[in-house]
Design a protein around this motif. Structure first.
Motif, short mmCIF file in Angstrom:
data_model
loop_
_atom_site.label_atom_id
_atom_site.label_comp_id
_atom_site.label_asym_id
_atom_site.label_seq_id
_atom_site.Cartn_x
_atom_site.Cartn_y
_atom_site.Cartn_z
N VAL A 159 0.85 -1.19 0.00
CA VAL A 159 0.00 0.00 0.00
C VAL A 159 0.89 1.23 0.00
O VAL A 159 1.76 1.39 0.86
N LEU A 160 0.67 2.11 -0.99
CA LEU A 160 1.34 3.40 -1.06
C LEU A 160 0.38 4.45 -0.53
O LEU A 160 -0.66 4.74 -1.14
N ALA A 161 0.71 5.02 0.64
CA ALA A 161 -0.14 6.02 1.26
C ALA A 161 -0.02 7.36 0.52
O ALA A 161 0.97 7.60 -0.19
N PRO A 162 -0.99 8.26 0.69
CA PRO A 162 -0.89 9.58 0.03
C PRO A 162 0.34 10.37 0.43
O PRO A 162 0.82 11.22 -0.34
N ASP A 163 0.90 10.12 1.63
CA ASP A 163 2.09 10.85 2.04
C ASP A 163 3.38 10.27 1.46
O ASP A 163 4.47 10.74 1.77
N GLY A 164 3.29 9.23 0.65
CA GLY A 164 4.47 8.67 -0.01
C GLY A 164 5.08 7.48 0.69
O GLY A 164 6.03 6.88 0.17
N THR A 165 4.58 7.08 1.85
CA THR A 165 5.12 5.92 2.55
C THR A 165 4.50 4.64 1.98
O THR A 165 3.34 4.63 1.55
N VAL A 166 5.29 3.58 2.00
CA VAL A 166 4.86 2.30 1.45
C VAL A 166 4.98 1.24 2.54
O VAL A 166 6.00 1.18 3.25
N ARG A 167 3.96 0.43 2.65
CA ARG A 167 4.00 -0.68 3.61
C ARG A 167 3.38 -1.91 2.95
O ARG A 167 2.57 -1.80 2.02
N VAL A 168 3.81 -3.06 3.44
CA VAL A 168 3.26 -4.33 2.99
C VAL A 168 2.19 -4.77 3.96
O VAL A 168 2.41 -4.77 5.19
N VAL A 169 1.02 -5.10 3.46
CA VAL A 169 -0.08 -5.52 4.32
C VAL A 169 0.29 -6.80 5.05
O VAL A 169 0.83 -7.75 4.44
N SER A 170 0.02 -6.84 6.33
CA SER A 170 0.28 -8.04 7.12
C SER A 170 -1.04 -8.73 7.41
O SER A 170 -2.06 -8.07 7.69
N GLY A 171 -1.04 -10.03 7.36
CA GLY A 171 -2.25 -10.79 7.62
C GLY A 171 -2.05 -12.25 7.28
O GLY A 171 -0.94 -12.70 6.95
N ASP A 172 -3.14 -13.01 7.36
CA ASP A 172 -3.09 -14.45 7.10
C ASP A 172 -3.18 -14.69 5.60
O ASP A 172 -4.10 -14.21 4.94
N THR A 173 -2.22 -15.44 5.05
CA THR A 173 -2.23 -15.72 3.60
C THR A 173 -3.04 -16.96 3.26
O THR A 173 -3.57 -17.08 2.16
N GLY A 174 -3.16 -17.91 4.17
CA GLY A 174 -3.91 -19.11 3.88
C GLY A 174 -3.18 -20.06 2.95
O GLY A 174 -2.20 -19.68 2.31
N PRO A 175 -3.64 -21.30 2.85
CA PRO A 175 -2.98 -22.27 1.97
C PRO A 175 -3.36 -22.03 0.51
O PRO A 175 -4.35 -21.36 0.21
N PRO A 176 -2.58 -22.56 -0.45
CA PRO A 176 -2.95 -22.44 -1.87
C PRO A 176 -4.25 -23.14 -2.16
O PRO A 176 -4.73 -23.99 -1.39
N LEU A 177 -4.85 -22.81 -3.29
CA LEU A 177 -6.11 -23.42 -3.69
C LEU A 177 -5.91 -24.91 -3.98
O LEU A 177 -4.88 -25.31 -4.52
N GLY A 178 -6.92 -25.67 -3.61
CA GLY A 178 -6.87 -27.10 -3.88
C GLY A 178 -6.35 -27.94 -2.75
O GLY A 178 -6.31 -29.16 -2.85
N ILE A 179 -5.91 -27.29 -1.64
CA ILE A 179 -5.42 -28.07 -0.48
C ILE A 179 -6.59 -28.60 0.33
O ILE A 179 -6.70 -29.78 0.63
N GLY A 180 -7.53 -27.68 0.66
CA GLY A 180 -8.73 -28.08 1.38
C GLY A 180 -8.49 -28.32 2.86
O GLY A 180 -7.39 -28.61 3.31
#
Length: 793
Positions: free
Chosen positions: A561-582
């Protein structure tokens, strides 16, 4: 005197034996040369006709070896002859015959460097033995000649002392011997030496002496035969070199026109002075050619020793109905030769002026050869000569073989062109061609497939407008490249769009998508599914009213995410398993984004390469996003230019979205009490807001829609009930309540008192639907904004 004469006769016999031994050695050496030439031609071309001299040499070897051994003039020479015959026999039985059999079996090692080097070593060794044998025999011959001369002089001196009267007779005999015997023998010996050194053009002058005359005739006949054989071998070698050059140079790319140019260039100047290649128009487009079609011919290649030839230029069209030489060859399907174009009325062209220019230029001989691929003519090749030597029948055979090799390469290039066009069409239809109209975000995107030749891959992105002015941003990655990955990607994109129409939360969309991949993987038999290839996906929903962004991901990298003030951050959170794992849950990550923020969605091919790990690439992405840019398109170019060099090793998808926010003046929200008398109040609120917005023309439909939706919420829903109007690209009316029961459109019967509310809403608005929320559900509908009124003059 008698002793001198006897010694001279003995020397003459010895010299005749030496010459015979030298001739037999040359014959056996030529047999080895025929054996090697036939064997080498068969190994290179796999054609049985090259084995004819080889088989003849094998059959003649026993008799030739016996004569060679019998003509040896000394015990040492007999031993040398025995070694040579054993060496030739070993070459035949231990190397040549097994090599030919291996080639017939298709053993690739028979054409390898080791087998070639072994044959060269054996032949070189035999040639060295032949050279030593010939040198020794010539030395013996010279020694006998010297001995005979010394003895002759001694005899003459002795006879001169004792018999002065016979001096004149002895002198006359000596002159006769020198002219009739010695000089012809020495001339023959010199000719034999030049012949042994490789001068096959040497000849012996005819002599009146019977034996020397017979020897000269035999020598001249043998030399002429060997010279003719050498000429034929040289011609065969040149043909093999041309075919080898064609096999290496023609078909280096999968481009039809480039392959045609390579064919034209390889034949000049070794075979022809000018070469033209004409192909049917469907071949250039990668299409199949019908055997009964009447497509036009287009000249795609022209090569020659000069640039000013009066032949048709590249790009010229020639209809099959024209009587040109090329078209006639295409119709017949067989190669044809015009030895002398001056005897043909049209000289290979329908236009008399062009025919005259061709002849005036000096072109006089032509071979027309059709390009046949799988039994269908795809074009024609013309070989033209202006050199003194015209084409012959042997040249026709060579032209057919040369064109046959090129036809396979051209047909392969045509098939590749067809497959690539199909793949590009598939890819263009699978990816969004333009961003749908919406005001929630401004987007820019880039897609780079890993295979520059196929142009298809498994990465994808999408922008999907949702109800309530919201928008869904999607990016996914199917592992692999090519048609299978693109097909799996297309199924996933269709599934995501279908789930987006249901307006489910992001985590539920990913969950359903995971189930779909599992079911497709279980039902797929022969086809390759996304579960087999492996796939990831991220689904994000942005609401411009609340500036909330909710996203869920299945094994896919989280956005930056590039904020209006010019700072950049990577969103942190749960990515989950790839599709098809179940079997594992997916969780949503909620963000609040300021207006003007840039959300960067990407696939791992953008940040991770062979020489850069994921974290380093992600850091570089953040630094590039922070670089000032005038537009999102410029930012996309900066990101691609900074993180990629040349063609990427993996598919790359990049989606940049700059968020917008609806102003409070564009949104009106009210809470409605769960009482039927509040329906009238709700209508007044809606009408009043439309008047404030200057949308009086929409009051009738909006009043009816508000009445129906609020009535249904009060009657069938649960409090609290909210009414919201949004003025965006369309006029949106939403009614929310705490009940999760989804309404269904049904058709009321004639005498039913109810059941027509949603039917009226659907008929009066552009679209309508419902979506589940965390607190219940929302029923929404959209109608077009009325056109502004104009005051007539």
């Amino acid at each position: 005197m008698l002793w001198a004469i006897a010694d001279a006769n003995s020397a003459t016999s010895a010299r005749r034996a030496s010459r015979t031994a030298i001739v037999e050695a040359g014959s056996l050496q030529q047999l080895v040369s025929d054996l090697e030439t036939g064997q080498r031609g068969f190994v290179i071309t796999k054609r049985e006709e090259f084995l004819e001299p080889w088989q003849t040499a094998r059959e003649e070897f026993p008799a030739e070896a016996r004569r060679f051994t019998e003509t040896a003039t000394s015990p040492e020479q007999r031993r040398s002859a025995g070694q040579i015959t054993r060496g030739v026999e070993s070459l035949i039985t231990d190397y040549s015959v097994p090599l030919v059999e291996a080639v017939r079996r298709g053993d690739s090692a028979a054409s390898g460097l080791a087998a070639t080097a072994e044959g060269k070593r054996r032949v070189d060794a035999l040639r060295a033995q032949f050279d030593r044998y010939t040198v020794e025999e010539r030395a013996n011959l010279a020694a006998r000649e010297d001995t005979a001369g010394v003895n002759g002089r001694r005899a003459v001196i002795a006879a001169g002392v004792g018999l002065a009267a016979s001096t004149a007779l002895v002198a006359a005999f000596t002159v006769f011997q020198h002219r009739a015997v010695v000089r012809p023998v020495r001339a023959a010996a010199a000719a034999a030496g030049r012949f042994a050194d490789g001068d096959l053009g040497v000849r012996i002058t005819p002599s009146n002496v019977a034996e020397i005359g017979t020897l000269g005739t035999s020598f001249n006949t043998m030399a002429a035969s060997l010279q003719d054989s050498r000429t034929r071998i040289e011609e065969s070698r040149k043909r093999l070199e041309l075919l080898y050059e064609a096999s290496v140079s023609v078909g280096t790319t999968l481009d039809v026109e480039q392959t045609a140019r390579e064919l034209a260039q390889v034949a000049v100047p070794g075979f022809a002075d000018f070469t033209t290649v004409d192909l049917l128009a469907p071949v250039l487009r990668g299409e199949e050619v019908s055997a009964r079609g009447s497509a036009q011919l287009r000249r795609v290649a022209l090569a020659g020793i000069r640039q000013d030839a009066p032949l048709r230029n590249v790009g010229d069209l020639m209809a099959p109905g024209l009587s040109t030489a090329q078209v006639r060859g295409l119709k017949t399907g067989r190669a044809a030769i015009d030895v002398d174009l001056r005897t043909i009325p049209d000289s290979g062209s329908r236009e008399p002026e062009q025919a005259a220019r061709i002849l005036d230029y000096g072109i006089h001989s032509l071979i027309r050869t059709p390009l046949m691929a799988r039994g269908v003519a795809v074009g024609t090749v013309g070989f033209w000569r202006c050199r003194p030597e015209p084409f012959g029948q042997d040249d026709v055979d060579l032209a057919e073989e040369l064109v046959a090799k090129a036809a396979v390469a051209i047909d392969n290039a045509r098939r590749y062109t067809r497959e690539r066009s199909t793949a590009l069409t598939l890819q263009r239809n699978l990816l969004p061609q333009q961003v749908p109209g919406q005001t929630a975000v401004e987007v820019a995107s880039r897609y780079l497939p890993a295979g520059p030749q196929t142009g298809v891959g498994g990465d994808w992105y999408d922008v999907i407008p949702l109800s309530g002015s919201r928008v869904a941003l999607v990016v996914g990655d199917v592992v692999g490249h090519g048609i299978h990955a693109s097909a799996a990607m297309g199924r996933l994109r269709s599934a995501v769009r279908t789930l987006a129409e249901v307006d489910l939360p992001p985590e539920e969309v990913i969950t359903y998508l995971d189930d779909i991949v599992l079911h497709v993987g279980d039902s797929a038999q022969d086809e390759v599914s996304a579960a087999d290839l492996g796939a990831t996906c991220m689904y994000a929903v942005y609401d411009p009213v609340s500036r909330q962004c909710s996203l869920a991901t299945a094994g896919h990298p989280l956005p930056a995410v590039l904020a209006p003030d010019g700072t950049v951050r990577v969103v942190s959170g749960d990515t989950g398993p790839p599709l098809g794992i179940g079997g594992l849950p997916f969780e949503a990550t909620d963000l609040e984004l300021d207006a003007g923020s840039v959300l960067a969605l990407y696939t791992d091919g953008l940040v991770e390469t062979r020489d850069r790990d994921f974290d380093s690439g992600l850091t570089k992405l953040c630094h590039t996003l922070a670089r000032p840019a005038a537009t999102l398109e410029e930012t996309c170019d900066n990101v691609i230019g900074s993180l990629l060099r040349g063609h990427p090793a993996d598919d790359v998808a990049l989606l940049l979205a700059r968020t917008h926010a609806l102003s409070p003046e564009q949104v009106a929200t009210w809470q409605i009490a769960a009482d039927a008398v509040q329906v009238e109040h709700a209508r007044k609120l809606g009408v009043g807001q439309l008047v404030e917005w200057g949308l009086e023309e929409a009051t009738f439909i909006t009043e009816l829609v508000v009445s129906e939706l609020v009535t249904n919420a009060i009657r069938y829903g649960e409090p609290p009930i909210h009414l919201r109007l949004i003025r965006d690209r369309t006029l949106i009316c939403e009614v929310s309540d705490a009940s999760s029961t989804t309404p269904h459109l049904r058709h009321a019967r004639t005498f039913d008192e109810g059941g027509r509310g949603l039917l009226l809403v659907a008929a009066l608005t552009q679209s309508w639907g419902s979506r589940q929320t965390k607190t219940g559900k929302t029923i929404w509908c959209e109608q077009a904004l009325p056109c502004p009124m104009t005051t007539p003059h």
